[in-house]
Design an enzyme around this catalytic site. Sequence first.
Site, short mmCIF file in Angstrom:
data_model
loop_
_atom_site.label_atom_id
_atom_site.label_comp_id
_atom_site.label_asym_id
_atom_site.label_seq_id
_atom_site.Cartn_x
_atom_site.Cartn_y
_atom_site.Cartn_z
N ASP A 7 0.88 -1.16 0.00
CA ASP A 7 0.00 0.00 0.00
C ASP A 7 0.92 1.22 0.00
O ASP A 7 2.11 1.10 0.30
CB ASP A 7 -0.88 -0.04 1.25
CG ASP A 7 -1.96 1.01 1.25
OD1 ASP A 7 -2.38 1.44 0.17
OD2 ASP A 7 -2.40 1.39 2.35
N ASP A 9 0.01 5.05 1.07
CA ASP A 9 -0.16 6.02 2.16
C ASP A 9 -0.17 5.32 3.51
O ASP A 9 -0.92 4.38 3.74
CB ASP A 9 -1.44 6.82 1.96
CG ASP A 9 -1.44 7.63 0.67
OD1 ASP A 9 -0.35 7.92 0.15
OD2 ASP A 9 -2.54 7.97 0.19
#
Length: 174
Positions: A7, A9
């Site tokens: 991922d 953020d």
Amino acid sequence: MKLVILDRDGTINALGAEGYVAAPDDWTPLPGALDAIARLNHAGWHVVLATNQPGLGRGLFDMATLIAIHARMHRQLAAAGGRIDAVFFCPHTTEDGCHCREPAPGLLEQICERYNVDADAVLVAGSCPEHLQAGAALGAQLHWLGPAPAEPAWTASAQVHADLAAFADHVLRA
């Protein structure tokens, strides 16, 4: 092929002031994250991002801005000796009901297809519950980054690491 799907953020970079990154100057790497990716790369791992970017669908930023954000990320990674092989993103909002928005596994399925890898051989790592839920739906190996999560069903199979650097340490020891 050794493949890690991260991922973005909260895993590689800090969240912006509004809780998301909406401009290139908002993109700031987390301590040790760039080095962790570089170490994975040097050990033969391909690193790919899968990220929800609903700001596109909401009109908070445009495609040129997203490209500029990722260009900043790629430049900083290159300076640290690392690379992200590809960035897969979902531009949709929750209301759109698409198959590519995590926790649906669509982005991860696209990555596995592109790289011709079996899902059970893929490491999915991140600090976002939706990212790991998508990994669980795919049948990947799950790695939660950050404090131990609450107890949804997918956490039973997830390994927990303090951050991306600790995850890289674990992978490189294995």
